[in-house]
Each structure stands twice: as C-alpha cells, then as structure tokens.
Design a protein around this motif. Structure first.
Motif, short mmCIF file in Angstrom:
data_model
loop_
_atom_site.label_atom_id
_atom_site.label_comp_id
_atom_site.label_asym_id
_atom_site.label_seq_id
_atom_site.Cartn_x
_atom_site.Cartn_y
_atom_site.Cartn_z
N TYR A 102 1.93 -7.89 7.09
CA TYR A 102 1.80 -6.62 7.83
C TYR A 102 2.49 -5.47 7.12
CZ TYR A 102 2.84 -3.12 11.43
OH TYR A 102 2.99 -1.95 12.11
N GLU A 103 3.77 -5.64 6.74
CA GLU A 103 4.54 -4.55 6.13
C GLU A 103 3.88 -4.07 4.83
OE1 GLU A 103 5.92 -7.62 6.61
OE2 GLU A 103 6.80 -7.20 8.57
N LEU A 144 7.92 6.41 11.88
CA LEU A 144 9.02 7.34 11.55
C LEU A 144 8.75 8.11 10.24
CD1 LEU A 144 11.80 8.50 12.24
CD2 LEU A 144 12.84 6.52 11.13
N PRO A 145 8.39 7.41 9.15
CA PRO A 145 8.07 8.17 7.91
C PRO A 145 6.91 9.14 8.12
CG PRO A 145 8.31 5.84 7.43
CD PRO A 145 8.30 5.96 8.92
N LEU A 198 0.80 -1.23 0.00
CA LEU A 198 0.00 0.00 0.00
C LEU A 198 0.84 1.28 0.00
CD1 LEU A 198 -2.26 -2.06 0.69
CD2 LEU A 198 -3.22 -0.33 2.19
N THR A 215 0.91 4.06 -2.70
CA THR A 215 0.00 5.21 -2.80
C THR A 215 0.63 6.51 -2.27
OG1 THR A 215 -0.92 4.77 -0.61
CG2 THR A 215 -2.08 3.80 -2.48
N LYS A 247 0.81 -3.71 4.27
CA LYS A 247 -0.39 -2.89 4.48
C LYS A 247 -0.07 -1.48 4.98
CE LYS A 247 -3.06 -6.94 5.88
NZ LYS A 247 -3.59 -7.61 7.08
N LEU A 248 1.21 -1.21 5.24
CA LEU A 248 1.57 0.11 5.76
C LEU A 248 1.52 1.18 4.66
CD1 LEU A 248 4.58 -0.96 8.01
CD2 LEU A 248 2.40 -0.01 8.81
N PRO A 249 1.10 2.41 5.01
CA PRO A 249 0.97 3.44 3.97
C PRO A 249 2.29 4.06 3.52
CG PRO A 249 0.38 4.33 6.11
CD PRO A 249 0.64 2.88 6.33
N PHE A 250 3.36 3.83 4.29
CA PHE A 250 4.68 4.34 3.90
C PHE A 250 5.66 3.18 3.83
CE2 PHE A 250 2.74 7.75 6.52
CZ PHE A 250 2.66 8.75 5.56
N SER A 251 6.60 3.27 2.90
CA SER A 251 7.65 2.25 2.85
C SER A 251 8.63 2.52 4.01
CB SER A 251 8.36 2.28 1.51
OG SER A 251 8.90 3.55 1.30
N TRP A 296 -7.44 -9.41 2.05
CA TRP A 296 -6.79 -8.59 3.07
C TRP A 296 -5.94 -9.44 4.02
CZ3 TRP A 296 -5.48 -3.78 3.48
CH2 TRP A 296 -5.15 -3.22 4.71
N MET A 299 13.24 -4.03 12.56
CA MET A 299 12.46 -3.17 11.66
C MET A 299 12.23 -1.80 12.31
SD MET A 299 8.61 -3.82 10.32
CE MET A 299 7.68 -2.48 9.63
N MET A 300 12.42 -0.74 11.51
CA MET A 300 12.21 0.62 12.02
C MET A 300 10.72 0.84 12.30
SD MET A 300 14.46 3.28 9.89
CE MET A 300 16.24 3.27 9.93
N ALA A 313 -3.02 -1.50 9.94
CA ALA A 313 -2.20 -2.43 9.16
C ALA A 313 -2.08 -3.78 9.88
CB ALA A 313 -0.82 -1.83 8.92
N MET A 362 -4.33 4.27 8.78
CA MET A 362 -3.79 3.18 7.94
C MET A 362 -2.67 2.43 8.68
SD MET A 362 -3.76 4.94 4.17
CE MET A 362 -3.15 3.58 3.17
N ILE A 363 -1.84 3.18 9.42
CA ILE A 363 -0.76 2.53 10.17
C ILE A 363 -1.36 1.67 11.29
CG2 ILE A 363 1.24 2.91 11.67
CD1 ILE A 363 1.82 5.46 10.03
N PHE A 395 11.77 3.69 6.23
CA PHE A 395 12.36 5.03 6.12
C PHE A 395 13.48 5.14 5.08
CE2 PHE A 395 15.11 8.54 7.49
CZ PHE A 395 14.17 9.57 7.46
N ASN A 396 14.47 4.28 5.16
CA ASN A 396 15.61 4.46 4.24
C ASN A 396 16.02 3.20 3.51
OD1 ASN A 396 16.69 3.17 6.38
ND2 ASN A 396 18.01 4.86 7.06
N PHE A 455 11.24 5.39 1.83
CA PHE A 455 10.35 6.53 2.06
C PHE A 455 11.03 7.87 1.81
CE2 PHE A 455 9.48 9.95 5.02
CZ PHE A 455 8.21 10.33 4.59
N HIS A 482 -3.71 8.74 7.26
CA HIS A 482 -2.44 8.01 7.28
C HIS A 482 -2.21 7.33 8.63
CE1 HIS A 482 -0.54 10.04 3.58
NE2 HIS A 482 -0.64 8.75 3.36
#
Lengths: 604, 66
Positions: free
Chosen positions: A214-215, B6-7, A74, A77, A217-221, A209, B1-2, B64, B60-61, A223-224, A231, B57
């Motif tokens: 889990y990873e 954080l993002p 996700l 997006t 479904k998160l809205p952000f990838s 679903w 895992m971070m 998840a 969503m977190i 961080f680095n 992200f 957002h």
C-alpha cells in the motif's frame, strides 16, 4: 559485473555517430551569435517543449529516480509533478519580461534591473551553478557506465563531453533543440519500453500492481520520514529549489524560451512540458524501480539488490542484446541533452557577460568565434569537476546539496526583482552576498537547519536547506528594501510586473496589439528588394496593421520553424491575395525557399 | 503511520497560496487583463491544469488501497 554484448556496443557507437552528424548538420543555419544562442527566435512550441524535457531529464535521473522508486515506490514521481504552481509567475510575468526585454542572459537582467555590481555577483554564482551541473551530469554517466560496461568514469565523461562539445561547436542552439527532440523521443521510448518488457517478465499488469504494498502506491512519501526521502524536505528542495532554479536561473532554459517564435508559443511549450511531458518523463525515469520491486517480490531479482544498481539490474534482466544497447544509448541521450543546453548557456554568458565587456565593439563574427571556443572550454571544465563530485556519498545527495546550496540567493533576488518595484539594488546586492554566506554557514554548521526541520531527523536536514535559504534571503531582501535610506528611482521599463506593457511598447517600437491573435494564412513568395508586404485582404485576415511584427515560416509544420523569419509588416500591396512580397535579405536570413509556400501570422 | 493526506494538504496549501497570490498580483498590476478573451483563456487553462494535478494526486491516494 560488466554487462553488454558486441551488439549493444555497436548500437551505442551508431548512436554517437548519428547524434554527432545530426547535431553538426544544423551548423549551416548558424550565421550570427543570435542564431548560435537563440536559434534565430524561430521555433515552434512543440519543439521547445520536447527540448525542455530532454534538458530536465539528465543521466542522473534514470539512476536516481529508479533507486528511490525501488525503495519508496510511486512517490518517486512527486518531484516531477509539482511544477504547475510556478506557471502563473512564469507565463504572466517572467516570460514577457525576458522576451520583450530581449534579455540575453540572467546577469544582463541583473544589470538592467539593478547595477553592474549585482551583474558580476550573479555571473559568478551562475557560472558555479552551470559548470557544477555539467560536472555532476558527467560524473553520473561515468558511474553508470563504469557499473554497466566497465568503462572508466573519467574516460566516459571525456568521450561524452567531447561529442557534445563538437556538435554544439557547430550548430549552437539550433543543434541543441534539434538533437534534444531526437533525444527526448529516445529517452521517453526507452522508459516506456522498460515498463512493457518488465510487465512481460512479471506476467501481467495485475500481478505487478497487486504485488506492491500500500505505502508503495502512494504519490507522496511520508511527511517527515525517512530522513533520506521524506516529503517535506523533497518538497522544499525540488518544488521551490530545483524547479524555481530550472525556470528562473538556468541560462539554458532562458535561452530555450527566447528561441520560441512568440511568447504565445512559449506558453504553449510550458503547458506541454508540465501537463504532458513531465508526467511521462516521471514515469519513464522511475518505472525501472517499480518493476524491480515487483520482480524482487516475485523472486526474479535478489531482494537485497543495491538501489543504486537497480536500473541496470532491471534493464539487464528484462532486455535482450540490442535492446540493452538501445536503453544505454537513451541514458547517454538523457545526459547529452542536458549537457548541451548547459554548455550553450555557459557560452552565452561567456560572450554576453565577459568577452563583450572586456573586448567591446567587435563584429558579430568575432563573438561567434568566442562562443564556439567557450563551448569547448565549458566541456573541459565540466570534465575537470568530475573528481570533486566523486567525493559525495551518493548521487542524490551530491545533486541535492549542490542545487540547494547555490540557488536560493539567486532565486529570491530574481523573484523580488520582478515582483516588487520598490526592491532596491542595495537589497539585491546584500541578498546575493549575505544569502550565499548564509548557505555556506548551513553547510559548515548544518545544526542551524534544525529550526526548519518539520520533525525530520538530523540525517535528512540537508533537504531543508532550500527552505532555510529562501527564508533567510527573503528576510534580507525585505529588511534592506524597507530601510528608510534605501529608496531609489530607476527606469524599470519592462523589467518588473508593473511595467510589462511598457516592455511590449519598447519591443515593438509602438503600441502593442497582442490580444487579437488573428488567423494564419498561406501564400507564395515573391522576392523583392526589401521589407515584407501582404495584400490588404490578407492583412485584415491576420488582424494586422503596417508596423506589426509578423512571423513568416515554411509551410512544412514539421520543420518546427527551422526555416522562418520575423519581420515588420510594410504597407499592403495591390497584387494577388495569395502573394507575400519578401526582401532578399529576409529570405536568406530565414533560410526560406522561394519555390515553397509560406505561412504568416501576427506576433504583436 | 501518518495520514497519506498530510503531504497532499501541505503541498497544495503552500502552492495554492503562491499560485493565487501571483494571479491576483498579475491582474492588479495589469500584467494580464481578465476583460480580454485571450488573457482570460490563458488564465482558465492555467487554473484548469492546476485542478487536474490536485485531482490526479487525490485519485492516486484514493486508489493506492485498491
């Protein structure tokens, strides 16, 4: 493997014929360069909103976002959902500047704000940006259709560029906006259809679903990492690079917002885009990847499917002949709606910033001919650039590298130009020249980007090029402006945040009154020799005075302002309240039908 | 895992700084006026929209893991 049946090919051909006919139909509304480039400044907010989304979603979007959605979930997006923070600067500052300043091209803003030298430099950068953008879109659709239908990459690019240029040639901005509406509806429908068919194939929404990790479904990838979709890199490249470029230096988008009937409608259009249509588009372009992931977990697709092919594989697996053709046609729609805007943008720049400078003082018909010719030329150059983009490893890298390399100097110059009255011409010139050189240095020696890495591995550093560019260009801008010798006094009416009110005064030719919106009234047309006049009661209803600018439109809202006109209100008449007196020339210019009622509203 | 937050924090810290700075500048330079109902309405709509994105957002977190 070549996919598609004769039914699918028939649907694609029908689509081509429909869009060519539909787009060309609006040629009859083009009577001047103002119509060709700005659609007569008459369109409603919802039409512009859909059109903007159709432009944002290019052919590469379905392929690119489905690929990252398949790999990372996700978080695909996130690039479509981080535009809202730009709204204050666009709505309160940039939109009033371009609209009330009647700025017809980005380079024109540079000349009025700075000088002719910066106009020339920005013209060169902008042409590289727009023509490159056309090329990369044509390349993507060529690759997609080569994989799906076995068509040659160059042949596909040529056919699509040709169809696009043909209807653009006829109808200009009006064709762009009208075909974009059809194309936006088509691509959003296709995206939603993929999800419904995909869920049907998997079994249920719950099965889909719960199958996803889990990873995913998160809205952000993360961080680095990973290097190719982390992200922080995507954030700087997309939120500050691509989105800023889209709203501030994309000539096509500038023209789209100049086509609205009022800045109020421009604001509404942007709200619609950011709050409703972009989230829908994010879902539409990426969900084939999520469906593909779930299908691969359930053994319905090979788990080692190439992410770049996932869109095609999923669509082929879940559709029947006919539906497959419709979704392929939607892919073409996504491409054409992006390219037509870019072609129109190049034509506007070509006429306003090149032809009218070389051959000034010609009549409007002469420039209209050139606008049409340049539209064809832009399509040809776009096709010629396709082999260049073929050399990149992936579409995502090609697109990202290109945008991040070209845009930061222009973005920074415009932002400083509109926000900082003291920002000088010298600073703008140095930012454009040395900022561009700094971007080239970062391409030649990418190690320099390590300073901005945020812990991202070397392979992913190119995503931080936008941050590097924005920092370097901001540094140049500030340093050059603060130099003691660089003070200058310039007439900046309506060109910076401090002088927006003065811009409104110049636009109206008097003190603006855009705070009281008044009401919308409906009345019958009575044709007169010239001017526009309403009864005293109706003027009070509109909260308008003689000299205010009114917007008069055919009462059929669904035309989106296609038959409408702006005009200054004259002194009130003494006839019946439900009558509006309109001059013959305004009736012709606005394509108004005297047998139909019209609505009127005050603009400013 | 971070941490997945954080993002979220990074994005909304930087974007909020830009968002708020521009609003303050617009008011200070009189590009908008908070005393006029129309401008005030637009400003509130923009802030509400921004909060919707932050809220969406965050949800969503949180969901998840569901």
């Amino acid at each position: 493997m070549i996919k598609g049946t004769p039914i699918d090919f028939t649907i694609i051909v029908i689509y081509f014929i429909f869009i060519l006919g539909f787009g060309s139909f609006f040629g009859k509304y083009v009577k001047s360069t103002k119509d060709f480039f700005f659609g007569g400044q008459r369109f409603s907010w919802w039409l512009i909103g859909f059109s903007c989304v159709a432009t944002t979603v290019g052919s590469y979007s379905f392929i690119k976002y489905s690929a990252v959605a398949f790999e990372y979930g996700l978080s695909s997006t996130m690039t479509y959902l981080n535009d809202w923070f730009i709204l204050p600067i666009f709505v309160f500052i940039w939109l009033p500047i371009i609209y009330y300043g009647r700025i017809t091209s980005i380079p024109e803003y540079f000349e009025r704000r700075f000088d002719s030298k910066t106009r020339t430099i920005s013209l060169i950068i902008l042409l590289i940006y727009l023509l490159g953008y056309i090329g990369i879109n044509l390349y993507t659709i060529g690759v997609a259709f080569n994989a799906m239908l076995g068509w040659d990459v160059m042949a596909t690019a040529i056919v699509i560029a040709f169809v696009c240029a043909l209807y653009m040639h006829a109808g200009g901005q009006t064709s762009v906006i009208m075909t974009d509406l059809a194309q936006a509806l088509m691509l959003l429908t296709a995206g939603i259809l993929i999800f419904i068919l995909g869920i049907d194939k998997i079994g249920s929404l719950k099965t889909f679903w719960t199958s996803l990790p889990y990873e995913f479904k998160l809205p952000f990838s993360p961080f680095n990492k990973p290097p190719d979709f982390n992200f922080v890199g995507i954030f700087w490249q997309d939120a500050f690079g691509s989105s800023m470029a889209f709203y501030f230096i994309n000539q096509g988008i500038l023209m789209r917002f100049l086509s609205v009937r009022s800045p109020r409608d421009g604001r509404k259009a942007l709200f619609l885009v950011c709050l409703v249509l972009m989230p829908l588009a994010a879902f539409a372009v990426a969900n084939a990847g999520w469906i593909g992931k779930s299908m691969s977990i359930h053994g319905l697709l090979p788990s080692d499917t190439n992410p770049n092919h996932i869109f095609v594989e999923v669509v082929y697996a879940i559709t029947k002949p006919g539906t497959f053709g419709f979704i392929m046609a939607a892919l073409i729609a996504a491409l054409m709606s992006t390219i037509d805007t870019l072609i129109n943008g190049v034509a506007a720049i070509g006429v306003n910033d090149i032809i009218s400078k070389i051959v000034p003082d010609k009549n409007d018909a002469y420039y209209l001919k050139w606008a049409r010719l340049i539209s064809l030329l832009a399509a040809i150059i776009g096709v010629a650039l396709v082999p260049l983009f073929m050399q990149f490893k992936s579409i995502y890298v090609a697109h990202g590298t290109f945008i991040a390399a070209v845009t930061p100097p222009m973005i920074v110059t415009i932002l400083f130009g509109i926000l900082w009255k003291r920002y000088t011409t010298q600073a703008a010139t140095y930012t454009l020249i040395f900022g561009s050189i700094a971007m080239l240095i970062s391409i030649k020696w990418p190690g320099i980007l390590t300073l901005f890495s945020h812990g991202v591995a070397a392979e992913g550093l190119q995503y931080l090029r936008a941050l590097y560019g924005l920092t370097v260009c901001s540094g140049i801008s500030i340093a050059m402006t603060l130099l003691p010798a660089s003070k200058e006094i310039k007439d900046l009416h309506g060109l910076v945040v401090d002088t927006i009110h003065e811009g409104k005064v110049l636009f109206k030719g008097g003190e603006p009154d855009d705070f009281d919106e008044g009401k919308i009234i409906s009345c019958h047309i009575v044709e007169v020799n010239e001017g526009v006049s309403l009864s005293k009661a109706m003027m009070e209803h509109l909260q308008a005075k003689p000299g205010d600018i009114l917007y008069i439109s055919d009462e059929r809202w669904w035309l989106g302002g296609l038959k409408s006109i702006h005009a200054k209100a004259g002194p009130p008449h003494d006839s019946s309240d439900d009558i509006i007196l309109i001059g013959t020339d305004l009736i012709v210019q606005g394509n108004l039908d005297i047998n139909r009622k019209v609505t009127a509203m005050k603009i400013i | 895992m971070m941490s997945p937050w954080l993002p979220f924090i990074y994005q909304y810290t930087i974007c909020s700084f830009f968002f708020i700075a521009i609003i303050i500048l617009s008011i200070k330079k009189k590009a908008i006026s908070i005393h006029h109902p129309t401008d005030r309405k637009i400003l509130l709509e923009i802030i509400a929209g921004y909060l919707i994105f932050i809220f969406a957002h965050a949800l969503m977190i949180l969901f998840a893991g569901a």
